[in-house]
Write a protein that holds these residues in place. Sequence first.
Motif, PDB file in Angstrom:
ATOM      1  N   TRP A 126      39.129  49.327  10.064  1.00 35.65           N
ATOM      2  CA  TRP A 126      38.696  48.385   9.045  1.00 35.65           C
ATOM      3  C   TRP A 126      39.469  47.130   8.955  1.00 35.65           C
ATOM      4  O   TRP A 126      38.741  46.034   8.870  1.00 35.65           O
ATOM      5  CB  TRP A 126      39.005  49.041   7.652  1.00 35.65           C
ATOM      6  N   MET A 127      40.663  47.149   9.152  1.00 39.66           N
ATOM      7  CA  MET A 127      41.458  45.708   9.080  1.00 39.66           C
ATOM      8  C   MET A 127      40.960  45.022  10.149  1.00 39.66           C
ATOM      9  O   MET A 127      40.795  43.837  10.128  1.00 39.66           O
ATOM     10  CB  MET A 127      43.043  46.142   9.167  1.00 39.66           C
ATOM     11  N   ALA A 128      40.880  45.521  11.544  1.00 41.79           N
ATOM     12  CA  ALA A 128      40.416  44.763  12.525  1.00 41.79           C
ATOM     13  C   ALA A 128      39.113  44.141  12.258  1.00 41.79           C
ATOM     14  O   ALA A 128      38.992  42.895  12.574  1.00 41.79           O
ATOM     15  CB  ALA A 128      40.491  45.895  13.810  1.00 41.79           C
ATOM     16  N   ASP A 129      38.360  45.014  11.921  1.00 41.16           N
ATOM     17  CA  ASP A 129      36.820  44.388  11.604  1.00 41.16           C
ATOM     18  C   ASP A 129      36.807  43.300  10.748  1.00 41.16           C
ATOM     19  O   ASP A 129      36.442  42.190  10.927  1.00 41.16           O
ATOM     20  CB  ASP A 129      36.031  45.438  10.926  1.00 41.16           C
ATOM     21  N   GLN A 130      37.834  43.490   9.462  1.00 38.57           N
ATOM     22  CA  GLN A 130      37.827  42.245   8.733  1.00 38.57           C
ATOM     23  C   GLN A 130      38.286  40.829   9.298  1.00 38.57           C
ATOM     24  O   GLN A 130      38.285  39.901   8.534  1.00 38.57           O
ATOM     25  CB  GLN A 130      38.885  42.507   7.369  1.00 38.57           C
ATOM     26  N   LEU A 131      39.207  41.117  10.228  1.00 35.03           N
ATOM     27  CA  LEU A 131      39.829  39.984  10.946  1.00 35.03           C
ATOM     28  C   LEU A 131      39.205  39.483  12.046  1.00 35.03           C
ATOM     29  O   LEU A 131      39.816  38.783  12.865  1.00 35.03           O
ATOM     30  CB  LEU A 131      41.386  40.269  11.150  1.00 35.03           C
ATOM     31  N   GLY A 132      38.216  40.011  12.443  1.00 38.13           N
ATOM     32  CA  GLY A 132      37.335  39.351  13.498  1.00 38.13           C
ATOM     33  C   GLY A 132      38.176  39.927  15.017  1.00 38.13           C
ATOM     34  O   GLY A 132      37.739  39.257  16.046  1.00 38.13           O
ATOM     35  N   MET A 133      38.669  41.101  14.960  1.00 41.65           N
ATOM     36  CA  MET A 133      39.275  41.669  15.969  1.00 41.65           C
ATOM     37  C   MET A 133      38.737  42.857  16.458  1.00 41.65           C
ATOM     38  O   MET A 133      38.460  43.604  15.719  1.00 41.65           O
ATOM     39  CB  MET A 133      40.789  41.841  15.795  1.00 41.65           C
ATOM     40  N   PRO A 134      38.661  42.866  17.801  1.00 40.51           N
ATOM     41  CA  PRO A 134      38.177  44.353  18.426  1.00 40.51           C
ATOM     42  C   PRO A 134      38.974  45.588  18.003  1.00 40.51           C
ATOM     43  O   PRO A 134      38.402  46.492  17.755  1.00 40.51           O
ATOM     44  CB  PRO A 134      37.882  44.188  20.105  1.00 40.51           C
ATOM     45  N   THR A 135      40.246  45.186  18.092  1.00 47.68           N
ATOM     46  CA  THR A 135      41.099  46.385  17.825  1.00 47.68           C
ATOM     47  C   THR A 135      42.599  45.851  17.487  1.00 47.68           C
ATOM     48  O   THR A 135      42.787  44.461  17.754  1.00 47.68           O
ATOM     49  CB  THR A 135      41.394  47.362  18.992  1.00 47.68           C
ATOM     50  N   LEU A 136      43.291  46.497  16.913  1.00 52.69           N
ATOM     51  CA  LEU A 136      44.799  45.881  16.517  1.00 52.69           C
ATOM     52  C   LEU A 136      45.624  46.232  17.546  1.00 52.69           C
ATOM     53  O   LEU A 136      45.630  47.288  18.182  1.00 52.69           O
ATOM     54  CB  LEU A 136      45.153  46.433  15.214  1.00 52.69           C
TER      55      LEU A 136
ATOM     56  N   MET B 188      52.962  45.244  10.266  1.00 48.27           N
ATOM     57  CA  MET B 188      53.434  44.488  11.170  1.00 48.27           C
ATOM     58  C   MET B 188      53.642  45.223  12.534  1.00 48.27           C
ATOM     59  O   MET B 188      53.671  44.933  13.661  1.00 48.27           O
ATOM     60  CB  MET B 188      54.970  43.866  10.638  1.00 48.27           C
ATOM     61  N   ASP B 189      53.668  46.510  12.258  1.00 51.40           N
ATOM     62  CA  ASP B 189      53.815  47.561  13.561  1.00 51.40           C
ATOM     63  C   ASP B 189      52.248  47.274  14.068  1.00 51.40           C
ATOM     64  O   ASP B 189      52.096  47.923  15.318  1.00 51.40           O
ATOM     65  CB  ASP B 189      53.995  48.905  12.877  1.00 51.40           C
ATOM     66  N   HIS B 190      51.322  46.754  13.526  1.00 48.16           N
ATOM     67  CA  HIS B 190      50.151  46.792  14.060  1.00 48.16           C
ATOM     68  C   HIS B 190      49.482  45.462  14.567  1.00 48.16           C
ATOM     69  O   HIS B 190      48.295  45.004  14.158  1.00 48.16           O
ATOM     70  CB  HIS B 190      48.942  47.511  13.168  1.00 48.16           C
ATOM     71  N   GLY B 191      50.369  44.554  14.888  1.00 47.70           N
ATOM     72  CA  GLY B 191      50.000  43.216  15.306  1.00 47.70           C
ATOM     73  C   GLY B 191      49.563  42.314  14.266  1.00 47.70           C
ATOM     74  O   GLY B 191      48.699  41.330  14.551  1.00 47.70           O
ATOM     75  N   LEU B 192      49.676  42.856  12.755  1.00 48.79           N
ATOM     76  CA  LEU B 192      49.378  41.629  11.902  1.00 48.79           C
ATOM     77  C   LEU B 192      50.540  40.980  11.108  1.00 48.79           C
ATOM     78  O   LEU B 192      51.657  41.565  10.943  1.00 48.79           O
ATOM     79  CB  LEU B 192      48.720  42.534  10.731  1.00 48.79           C
TER      80      LEU B 192
ATOM     81  N   HIS C 105      40.291  35.604  12.910  1.00 47.55           N
ATOM     82  CA  HIS C 105      40.646  34.789  11.659  1.00 47.55           C
ATOM     83  C   HIS C 105      41.414  35.663  10.743  1.00 47.55           C
ATOM     84  O   HIS C 105      41.683  36.712  11.022  1.00 47.55           O
ATOM     85  CB  HIS C 105      39.240  34.193  11.034  1.00 47.55           C
ATOM     86  N   GLY C 106      41.846  34.991   9.722  1.00 44.87           N
ATOM     87  CA  GLY C 106      42.592  35.600   8.649  1.00 44.87           C
ATOM     88  C   GLY C 106      41.971  36.010   7.412  1.00 44.87           C
ATOM     89  O   GLY C 106      40.829  35.538   7.287  1.00 44.87           O
ATOM     90  N   LEU C 107      42.647  36.553   6.453  1.00 41.85           N
ATOM     91  CA  LEU C 107      42.156  36.706   5.158  1.00 41.85           C
ATOM     92  C   LEU C 107      43.135  36.226   4.198  1.00 41.85           C
ATOM     93  O   LEU C 107      44.338  36.270   4.200  1.00 41.85           O
ATOM     94  CB  LEU C 107      42.166  38.505   4.614  1.00 41.85           C
ATOM     95  N   VAL C 108      42.535  35.466   3.164  1.00 40.21           N
ATOM     96  CA  VAL C 108      43.426  34.729   2.160  1.00 40.21           C
ATOM     97  C   VAL C 108      43.088  35.426   0.578  1.00 40.21           C
ATOM     98  O   VAL C 108      41.925  35.294   0.483  1.00 40.21           O
ATOM     99  CB  VAL C 108      43.251  33.302   1.936  1.00 40.21           C
TER     100      VAL C 108
END
Length: 556
Positions: free
Chosen positions: A31-41, A415-419, A458-461
């Motif tokens: 879900w997070m990857a999708d929200q951030l426009g990333m294929p995967t984390l 932070m363990d997942h590249g975020l 992109h990021g989320l604010v």
Amino acid sequence: MGIDRKELRWNGWGWRDFENPLEGREEAWVWMADQLGMPTLMATPGKRFEDLSPPPNQLTPSALHDIAAIVGETQLRTDNFERAFHARGQSYKDLLALRDGDLGSAPDAIVYPRSADEILRLMELAAQAGFSIVPFGGGSSVVGGVTPDKTDQRPVITLDLTEMDDLLQVDETSGTATAQAGIYGPQLEHALQVQGVTLGHYPQSFEFSTLGGWIAARGAGQQSNRYGKAEEWLVSARVATPSGLWSTESFPASAAGPNLNQMVSGSEGAFGVVVDATFRVRKTPDEQEFRGYMFPTFEAGAEAIRQINQADVPSAMLRLSDSDETFFFQSFGKIGEKESFSDALADRYLKFRGMGERPCLMIAGVEGAAPDVARSKHDIGNTVGAHGGISLGSGPGASWYGSRFASPYLRDPMMDHGLGVDTLETAASWSHIRALYVAVKEALSGAMRETAPRPGAHGLVMGHISHSYEDGASLYFTYVFPRALDDELGQWRKIKSAASDAINENGGTISHHHGVGADHAKWADREKGEIGMAILRAVKKEIDPGNLLNPGKWLG
Ligand SMILES: Cc1cc2nc3c(=O)[nH]c(=O)nc-3n(C[C@H](O)[C@H](O)[C@H](O)COP(=O)(O)OP(=O)(O)OC[C@H]3O[C@@H](n4cnc5c(N)ncnc54)[C@H](O)[C@@H]3O)c2cc1C
């Protein structure tokens, strides 16, 4: 006494054994990857402590011997764990460095003093032997406030104050109490509440921050609408300085020149070490209630908060999330779950009541005697209604209250997942709030997009109003972004600078409650202006001519 440092994480938040709240929840990362426009984390685990070593200790055996002669062998630590634990605070930038195994800023020794006299003698020794001193409470600074400045060539000792942690006195007649500065939040509140009083200062870092740190950084608790910020509840302090012990005035009010307590709150360890402090306390409230309200827009909610404050309706907290924050927390908690019948019904009800697709949640807290609580609830409810808001009852409030210290534990797994996960806060008068909110959000979004690791990411604010006053409010932003692993520090710097410039240019202060530290120094300088900074630097020079105390931070 204090908290055994080995029970805590040296490169993250909180208890070492605290269970990862996202363990096994793979769907959350998708879900997070999708929200951030990333294929995967990406998997980005931190380095193991066993594989790291701090730089060589710069203190000579004779200096260490002299320190031990003042505080005793048991109060002096030079082992790798203590040096790593005290190398940095808890900012995103700090965690990047620690997780990368960079212990370059580790102090040479850590001293746990037990009295003002010991601290004064350590300062004398520091002046003679040529080392600097970093005061350290819980180490929860998020602005680089406890990180030794390694551009200063001198050896560094960190003074960990958490063994000075007694409640010394409660003066019921005056409504004040006095405690040693190193006392942690839970221990202080427990000691006060058994005597029927409370300070009511609950920062989100409550579990792992101290009275001295709250004062030194001009902190704000979640219920600051009722209990005030640190500079408001501080009555007086005893401060150990290289020029001697400084006791500030302790009058309820005085016209004998400027109130010097204002110099102590916000001094961030550069003017002296707060040894103990007297502060205002209140009777523990008979009643306390936190309720949820929903608004169709952030503007409507902000306007309601302004009016509640200006109509003098007492509140403990009015916390208004913007639509992105409301959406994030509502969705994140339910990832992977099927929408229940009651959720669907609630959703339809909100739409029916005109809340639209992305409404904004406010949690309002009221405390005090039962009739006062009832009156405030009634007045708040009316103002909310007048601005198109509706009450959701006490469920959302109870849920927020129950987990109010929990979200910092999400950061390490993220932070363990590249975020990247970072926060910042500011305050401005009501007439600037809207423009400031928009400018900071745009600056953060723009910089996160520009520094994203791949096109389309992109990021989320997420933003909220956290503290409010008659004349203005504080805005708090949390932002999450995919890390640019080839230049993480550069990415942090670009995002931080863009937001800080936006704050500076749109009528906001660079900090409402986190302080200045090293990270905000440039913008605080601009905010205070040349004359203001010259006054503060003159005070520093007078009080600490050898620049022993926390060099390289907010005073440059
Ligand atoms: C997850 C998280 C949530 C947070 N939430 C909040 C919040 O809700 N509200 C808020 O206000 N802040 C918050 N903070 C920031 C931080 O917790 C505060 O700045 C807090 O006041 C720091 O207290 P501390 O005891 O950890 O101080 P430290 O981090 O140890 O020190 C902070 C500064 O004060 C100086 N200092 C510490 N003790 C003394 C002393 N006795 N005498 C002189 N100088 C001293 C240090 O040198 C440093 O410059 C949060 C931080 C984190 C990581």
